[in-house]
Scaffold this active site. Structure first.
Site, mmCIF file in Angstrom:
data_model
loop_
_atom_site.group_PDB
_atom_site.id
_atom_site.type_symbol
_atom_site.label_atom_id
_atom_site.label_comp_id
_atom_site.label_asym_id
_atom_site.label_seq_id
_atom_site.Cartn_x
_atom_site.Cartn_y
_atom_site.Cartn_z
ATOM 1 N N VAL A 46 0.839 -1.200 0.000
ATOM 2 C CA VAL A 46 0.000 0.000 0.000
ATOM 3 C C VAL A 46 0.878 1.255 0.000
ATOM 4 O O VAL A 46 0.563 2.244 -0.669
ATOM 5 C CB VAL A 46 -0.967 0.011 1.212
ATOM 6 C CG1 VAL A 46 -1.760 1.313 1.266
ATOM 7 C CG2 VAL A 46 -1.917 -1.181 1.143
ATOM 8 N N CYS A 47 1.994 1.200 0.717
ATOM 9 C CA CYS A 47 2.866 2.379 0.872
ATOM 10 C C CYS A 47 3.273 3.015 -0.457
ATOM 11 O O CYS A 47 3.143 4.233 -0.613
ATOM 12 C CB CYS A 47 4.093 2.024 1.705
ATOM 13 S SG CYS A 47 3.689 1.430 3.368
ATOM 14 N N PRO A 48 3.745 2.241 -1.453
ATOM 15 C CA PRO A 48 4.144 2.905 -2.700
ATOM 16 C C PRO A 48 2.975 3.544 -3.438
ATOM 17 O O PRO A 48 3.157 4.560 -4.114
ATOM 18 C CB PRO A 48 4.794 1.788 -3.521
ATOM 19 C CG PRO A 48 4.315 0.520 -2.930
ATOM 20 C CD PRO A 48 4.043 0.810 -1.485
ATOM 21 N N LEU A 51 2.532 6.944 -1.572
ATOM 22 C CA LEU A 51 3.649 7.857 -1.840
ATOM 23 C C LEU A 51 3.629 8.327 -3.286
ATOM 24 O O LEU A 51 3.916 9.491 -3.573
ATOM 25 C CB LEU A 51 4.972 7.176 -1.504
ATOM 26 C CG LEU A 51 5.173 6.845 -0.020
ATOM 27 C CD1 LEU A 51 6.393 5.954 0.165
ATOM 28 C CD2 LEU A 51 5.283 8.089 0.818
#
EC number: 1.11.1.26
Length: 187
Positions: A46-48, A51
């Site tokens: 999920v993080c990329p 970002l």
């Protein structure tokens, strides 16, 4: 305890930004709106997407006078490796702060102590270093940079127009409210 309307604590961390390692401190945020965008870890799922979404809105954030700092408990070296290996992360032009000791993450009361990871959280900080908005989501729920922009615009509007507030779903150019005795029970 809520951190809303509290001043950010002093910090000093290394970051990766525009192909260089830099030092970032609370002094870098003075006189500017700032977003601290915490996420659990590099090289995840999920993080990329989050970002990358912020990177896609970075130009608009800059036009609003907002500096963005993404933060995880990875090192700045890991951020560079991720930036070099991921097409999505390669778009990032804002500072990617490494917080391997967790000190900055703890300053924002955002550490999962049992895992040594930051929670997925966003903090909007005004030019005086005061936290104006916080969003925290569970690990599997990504955030939306469009809504972050809306919240920043609302925070900036309220800061520039004392006595006015922005109602739910407020967007730039729409009507605001001026709380008063006359409004009680009429909304």
């Amino acid at each position: 305890m809520s951190l809303i309307n509290t001043k950010i604590k002093p910090f000093k961390n290394q970051a990766f930004k525009n192909g260089e390692f830099i030092e970032v401190t609370e002094k870098d945020t003075e006189g500017r709106w700032s977003v601290f965008f915490f996420y659990p870890a590099d090289f995840t799922f999920v993080c990329p997407t989050e970002l990358g979404d912020v990177a896609d809105h970075y130009e608009e954030l800059q036009k609003l006078g907002v500096d963005v700092y993404s933060v995880s408990t990875d090192t700045h070296f890991t951020h560079k490796a991720w930036h070099s290996s991921s097409e999505t992360i390669a778009k990032i032009k804002y500072a990617m702060i490494g917080d391997p000791t967790g000190a900055l993450t703890r300053n924002f009361d955002n550490m999962r102590e049992d895992e040594g990871l930051a929670d997925r959280a966003t903090f909007v900080v005004d030019p005086q270093g005061i936290i104006q908005a916080i969003e925290v989501t569970a690990e599997g729920i990504g955030r939306d940079a469009s809504d972050l922009l809306r919240k920043i615009k609302a925070a900036q509007y309220v800061a520039a127009h004392p006595g006015e507030v922005c109602p739910a779903k407020w967007k730039e150019g729409e009507a605001t409210l001026a709380p008063s005795l006359d409004l009680v029970g009429k909304i």
